[in-house]
Design a protein around this motif. Structure first.
Motif, PDB file in Angstrom:
ATOM      1  N   ALA A 177     106.064 -81.860  30.066  1.00  0.00           N
ATOM      2  CA  ALA A 177     106.919 -80.914  30.712  1.00  0.00           C
ATOM      3  C   ALA A 177     107.060 -80.871  32.111  1.00  0.00           C
ATOM      4  CB  ALA A 177     106.590 -79.627  30.540  1.00  0.00           C
ATOM      5  N   HIS A 219     107.070 -77.974  23.511  1.00  0.00           N
ATOM      6  CA  HIS A 219     106.142 -77.811  24.799  1.00  0.00           C
ATOM      7  C   HIS A 219     105.139 -76.897  24.537  1.00  0.00           C
ATOM      8  CE1 HIS A 219     104.419 -77.588  28.825  1.00  0.00           C
ATOM      9  NE2 HIS A 219     104.792 -76.433  29.074  1.00  0.00           N
ATOM     10  N   GLN A 265     117.323 -79.798  30.813  1.00  0.00           N
ATOM     11  CA  GLN A 265     117.555 -78.310  31.526  1.00  0.00           C
ATOM     12  C   GLN A 265     118.733 -78.401  32.668  1.00  0.00           C
ATOM     13  OE1 GLN A 265     114.001 -76.722  33.793  1.00  0.00           O
ATOM     14  NE2 GLN A 265     115.349 -75.191  34.492  1.00  0.00           N
ATOM     15  N   TYR A 325     112.497 -83.513  29.319  1.00  0.00           N
ATOM     16  CA  TYR A 325     113.017 -81.859  29.122  1.00  0.00           C
ATOM     17  C   TYR A 325     113.726 -81.427  30.518  1.00  0.00           C
ATOM     18  CZ  TYR A 325     109.653 -81.598  25.355  1.00  0.00           C
ATOM     19  OH  TYR A 325     109.107 -81.887  24.074  1.00  0.00           O
ATOM     20  N   ALA A 372     112.889 -78.118  23.138  1.00  0.00           N
ATOM     21  CA  ALA A 372     112.015 -78.648  23.813  1.00  0.00           C
ATOM     22  C   ALA A 372     111.074 -77.852  24.352  1.00  0.00           C
ATOM     23  CB  ALA A 372     112.801 -79.243  24.999  1.00  0.00           C
ATOM     24  N   HIS A 419     117.331 -77.452  24.425  1.00  0.00           N
ATOM     25  CA  HIS A 419     116.538 -76.866  25.287  1.00  0.00           C
ATOM     26  C   HIS A 419     115.538 -75.919  24.567  1.00  0.00           C
ATOM     27  CE1 HIS A 419     115.130 -74.785  28.910  1.00  0.00           C
ATOM     28  NE2 HIS A 419     115.731 -73.487  28.585  1.00  0.00           N
TER      29      HIS A 419
END
Length: 171
Positions: A100, A164, A110, A106, A160, A157
């Motif tokens: 992250a 994470h 975003q 990632y 992800a 997203h």
């Protein structure tokens, strides 16, 4: 000033997310094509009102994310940096979860999601502003395309964020 912008971005995230989900879920029931009906009904009316608010919130959110070099994390390709993204992509091929933060996969997802949010919001404004004109149908098509891209990026997203959390809590 930096702390204020970061707090603003953090506080806008949830309301924007909730509004986006409602806008996406309500879209199949819209009764608009080239013009807004004389009696739009509550779904059309709320979609229009919330969409107009989202256009402003999307712009504010985008601007709140940009200062202090943060744009280099969300849009590393705009700064000519592809290394972290390529490392994350090659790691995925070896079943490694990307890290992250930074300018990796990632962050790029975003950043693209925020650009898609802007595109959806402002093509919606264009559609609304051209109400009744011939160009309204083109704005509608652009709005629908932007919404589809946004939907795909939103799913990526969420995946992800979930991976994470799995990585974070798995250690």
């Amino acid at each position: 000033m930096r702390a204020l912008r970061e707090r603003l971005a953090e506080r806008l995230h949830l309301p924007i997310a909730v509004a986006c989900v409602w806008l996406m879920l309500s879209s199949p029931w819209l009764q608009m094509r080239r013009l807004v009906p004389a009696e739009p009904g509550w779904i059309n009316g709320l979609h229009l009102a919330l969409g107009l608010v989202m256009a402003v919130l999307a712009a504010v959110y985008f601007l709140a994310l940009m200062p202090n070099g943060r744009w280099r994390e969300l849009y590393p390709w705009a700064a000519g940096r592809f290394g972290p993204l390529l490392r994350d992509l090659s790691g995925l091929l070896r079943a490694r979860i990307p890290g992250a933060g930074g300018a990796g996969l990632y962050s790029v997802i975003q950043g693209l999601l925020v650009l898609a949010l802007l595109a959806v919001a402002w093509t919606g404004v264009g559609w609304w502003a051209s109400d009744g004109a011939r160009i309204a149908l083109a704005w509608r098509e652009w709005h629908q395309l932007a919404a589809q891209v946004f939907g795909v990026l939103l799913v990526l997203h969420v995946v992800a964020v979930a991976t994470h959390f799995l990585d974070f809590f798995g250690e």
